[in-house]
Design a protein around this motif. Structure first.
Motif, mmCIF file in Angstrom:
data_model
loop_
_atom_site.group_PDB
_atom_site.id
_atom_site.type_symbol
_atom_site.label_atom_id
_atom_site.label_comp_id
_atom_site.label_asym_id
_atom_site.label_seq_id
_atom_site.Cartn_x
_atom_site.Cartn_y
_atom_site.Cartn_z
ATOM 1 N N GLU A 278 0.839 -1.195 0.000
ATOM 2 C CA GLU A 278 0.000 0.000 0.000
ATOM 3 C C GLU A 278 0.878 1.250 0.000
ATOM 4 O O GLU A 278 1.924 1.288 0.641
ATOM 5 C CB GLU A 278 -0.911 0.003 1.230
ATOM 6 N N GLY A 280 1.396 5.134 0.913
ATOM 7 C CA GLY A 280 0.919 6.135 1.863
ATOM 8 C C GLY A 280 0.654 7.485 1.205
ATOM 9 O O GLY A 280 1.046 7.724 0.054
ATOM 10 N N GLU A 282 1.953 10.454 1.612
ATOM 11 C CA GLU A 282 3.116 11.248 1.204
ATOM 12 C C GLU A 282 3.656 10.786 -0.149
ATOM 13 O O GLU A 282 3.987 11.606 -1.013
ATOM 14 C CB GLU A 282 4.211 11.153 2.270
#
Length: 302
Positions: A278, A280, A282
Motif C-alpha cells: 500500500e 501512503g 506522502e
C-alpha cells in the motif's frame, strides 16, 4: 477427465496414511477414455496458463517482500528436472527466481553440518528458490552409499537405522522452522520408470548434441535402482508433513509432469495472497507531483 484438484490430490502424499511408491504409476497420463491428443493439448494449455499465473503471482510475491517459496525437485537421473524448471518458470522474472543444483560436497562443506550448504542457498523473502536436488540427497544417495556419511566425520556416528530416523527428524524440523518463518516449501518427486529412464539414456547416447549430459555414473547409479526406490519410499513417507507435503508426480510423459508441477506451484504461490504494498499519502502526493511535472514538459525534443 479428472478435475485438476483430483489430480493434485492424487499426487500429494498424506502425512497420516501409509505410503507405497508402487501405488503411484510413473506412466499415468490421464483418463484413457479421452484421446491422448486431447489430453496432451489440455496439459499444454494448463502449463501455459499456470506459468502465466505463476509469473503474475511471483511479481506480487517480489513486491510484497514477505513470503519466500522453496521448490524442491528430486528424481532419478533423466526424469526431467531441468526441463521442468525451464518450462514451468519460463515466464517468471529472473530477478525473483533462484535455481541451485548441489553436486558432491566440497572440503569446506564437509567441515560443517550436513544442512549447512543447503541453508546458505535458501531463497530470500520475495523470491522463489528452486533446489534441483536438495538436502534430501542426504537420505537418498548417502543412504544408498553409506560410505559418504562416514566422509562427513560426525563424531561417534553409527550408520544404522536410527541414523536415518534422526535425519528425517532434522529435515522435518528444518521445514517446520521455514514454514513458521515465512518460507513456503513445495516438494516434488518426479516419478520416472526404469524403462523410461533407459529410453532417455539411449536418446542421449545416440545424439551427439546430448552427449554433454551423459556421465558414466548415470549407468553405475542405475544399477542401484531398487535401493534408490526403497530409500525414496521411506524418505517420502517420513517427511511428507502438513507444512511440507510431498507430491509424487508421474514423469514418464514430460507433458504430464510439467503441467502438474506448474499448476501445483502456481496454486501454492497464489495461496499466499501476496499483494502489492500500500502506498501512503506522502508517496501518493510525490507521485502526483512527478506526473504533473513530466506532463508539463515538452514531449517533442525538436
Amino acid at each position: 477427465m479428472l478435475k485438476l484438484e483430483d489430480v493434485v490430490e492424487m499426487c500429494r502424499v498424506p502425512h497420516d496414511k501409509k505410503f507405497r511408491l508402487k501405488d503411484h504409476d510413473p506412466g499415468w497420463a490421464g483418463d484413457e477414455d479421452v484421446p491422448k491428443a486431447k489430453r496432451k493439448k489440455f496439459a499444454e494449455t494448463l502449463l501455459a496458463e499456470s506459468s502465466a499465473e505463476l509469473a503474475e503471482a511471483q511479481d506480487r510475491l517480489y513486491a510484497a517482500d514477505t513470503w519466500s517459496v522453496l521448490v524442491i525437485l528430486q528424481a532419478m537421473d533423466a526424469a526431467g528436472k531441468d526441463g521442468t524448471i525451464k518450462h514451468v518458470m519460463s515466464g517468471v522474472n529472473p530477478q525473483g527466481c533462484q535455481v541451485f543444483s548441489f553436486k558432491q560436497p566440497s572440503t569446506e562443506e564437509l567441515d560443517h553440518n550436513f544442512l549447512w550448504r543447503y541453508t546458505k542457498a535458501l531463497p530470500e523473502r520475495g523470491r522463489i528458490g528452486i533446489f534441483n536436488r536438495s538436502y534430501y540427497e542426504e537420505v537418498l544417495v548417502v543412504r544408498v552409499h553409506p560410505e559418504l556419511a562416514q566422509a562427513e566425520r560426525i563424531p561417534d556416528a553409527k550408520i544404522e537405522p536410527s541414523f536415518w530416523t534422526d535425519r528425517f527428524e532434522d529435515l522435518n524440523n528444518l521445514e517446520r522452522h521455514l514454514s513458521r518463518n515465512g518460507t513456503k516449501v513445495i516438494k516434488f518427486f518426479l516419478n520416472v520408470s526404469k524403462k523410461e529412464q533407459r529410453k532417455r539414456f539411449l536418446k542421449r547416447l545416440n545424439d551427439p548434441t546430448r552427449h554433454w549430459k551423459f556421465s558414466p555414473s548415470d549407468i553405475s547409479e542405475r544399477g542401484y535402482w531398487d535401493d534408490y526406490m526403497a530409500a525414496y519410499e521411506e524418505a517420502i513417507a517420513a517427511t511428507s508433513t502438513k507444512w511440507a507435503p510431498w507430491h509424487v508426480v508421474p514423469a514418464d510423459h514430460k507433458w504430464v509432469a510439467r503441467a502438474i508441477v506448474a499448476h501445483t506451484i502456481a496454486e501454492a504461490v497464489e495461496g499466499l495472497h501476496s499483494t502489492y504494498p500500500e502506498i501512503g499519502p506522502e508517496k501518493l502526493a510525490a507521485i502526483e507531483a512527478a506526473r504533473k511535472q513530466l506532463e508539463a514538459e515538452d514531449s517533442d525534443p525538436d
